[in-house]
Design an enzyme around this catalytic site. Structure first.
Site, PDB file in Angstrom:
ATOM      1  N   HIS A 104       0.826  -1.215   0.000  1.00 54.28           N
ATOM      2  CA  HIS A 104       0.000   0.000   0.000  1.00 54.28           C
ATOM      3  C   HIS A 104       0.858   1.262   0.000  1.00 54.28           C
ATOM      4  O   HIS A 104       0.392   2.343   0.333  1.00 54.28           O
ATOM      5  CB  HIS A 104      -0.941   0.025   1.206  1.00 54.28           C
ATOM      6  CG  HIS A 104      -1.692  -1.258   1.403  1.00 54.28           C
ATOM      7  ND1 HIS A 104      -1.264  -2.246   2.275  1.00 54.28           N
ATOM      8  CD2 HIS A 104      -2.814  -1.730   0.812  1.00 54.28           C
ATOM      9  CE1 HIS A 104      -2.106  -3.268   2.222  1.00 54.28           C
ATOM     10  NE2 HIS A 104      -3.043  -2.990   1.345  1.00 54.28           N
TER      11      HIS A 104
HETATM   12  S1  FES Z   1       1.745  -0.491   3.286  1.00 57.89           S
HETATM   13 FE1  FES Z   1       0.155  -1.862   3.761  1.00 57.89          FE
HETATM   14  S2  FES Z   1       1.197  -3.639   4.395  1.00 57.89           S
HETATM   15 FE2  FES Z   1       2.760  -2.225   3.959  1.00 57.89          FE
END
Ligand code: FES
Length: 190
Positions: free
Chosen positions: A155
């Protein structure tokens, strides 16, 4: 009338009668014995849940840091979890120290990131952190993102060269596991 009802109640084992008190005692005593019995039964099961000696031995792991060339990292496993051991070069350390005073989400200086579990200073050349993004646990990769550290592709969390969270959804820095140096070159994690 009320008096006669009360007398009748007592005579037939009402709430305040000696008979009722005896009944209460029997219930309480039975319950207590049952509780002791349950505890005695539970103990062997609880005891079985304690880790065996060989499992306890795996609670810590040792690693010879001389196996990691400067500018590289290894992933080792501690308690089943991946851990990065990164041998940082001078530029990585300088970049981390330069941002000690920056507005950090999870403020820690670079020196605090390499403290041993016994409170003694560690080695700034070796950054030891759990390889698990503090957002949802993906494994970040080194060399991505604008801070020269780790990028979590899941993410988009970005960590710097001290593995401090700099942007993205992760709430905290990569966790530093407890460790101590047992010799100049060997670190014991856990
Ligand atoms: S940014 Fe979501 S698990 Fe690493």
């Amino acid at each position: 009338m009320a008096d006669s009802a009360s007398t009748a109640d007592t005579a037939h084992g009402g709430a305040d009668s000696p008979e009722a008190n005896r009944r209460d005692f029997i219930y309480i005593a039975t319950g207590a014995v049952a509780a002791v019995g349950a505890a005695a039964l539970a103990w062997p099961f609880i005891d079985q849940m304690n880790p065996a000696a060989d499992t306890l031995a795996l609670a810590s792991t040792e690693y010879d840091l001389s196996q990691v060339p400067e500018g590289q990292q290894v992933v080792i496993f501690w308690r089943g979890k991946p851990v990065f051991i990164r041998h940082r070069g001078a530029a990585e350390i300088a970049a981390a120290k330069k941002d000690d005073g920056a507005a950090l989400r999870d403020p820690q200086t670079d020196a605090q990131r390499v403290v041993q579990a016994n409170g003694q200073p560690g080695k700034e050349a070796y950054l030891i952190v759990e390889a698990s993004c503090t957002h949802f646990g993906c494994i970040p990769t080194f060399g991505g993102g604008p801070y020269g550290g780790w990028l979590c592709a899941c993410h988009g969390s970005v960590y710097d060269t001290a593995a401090r969270i700099r942007s993205g959804p992760a709430p905290e820095n990569l966790k530093v596991p407890p460790y101590v140096y047992t010799t100049d070159a060997v670190v014991k994690i856990g």
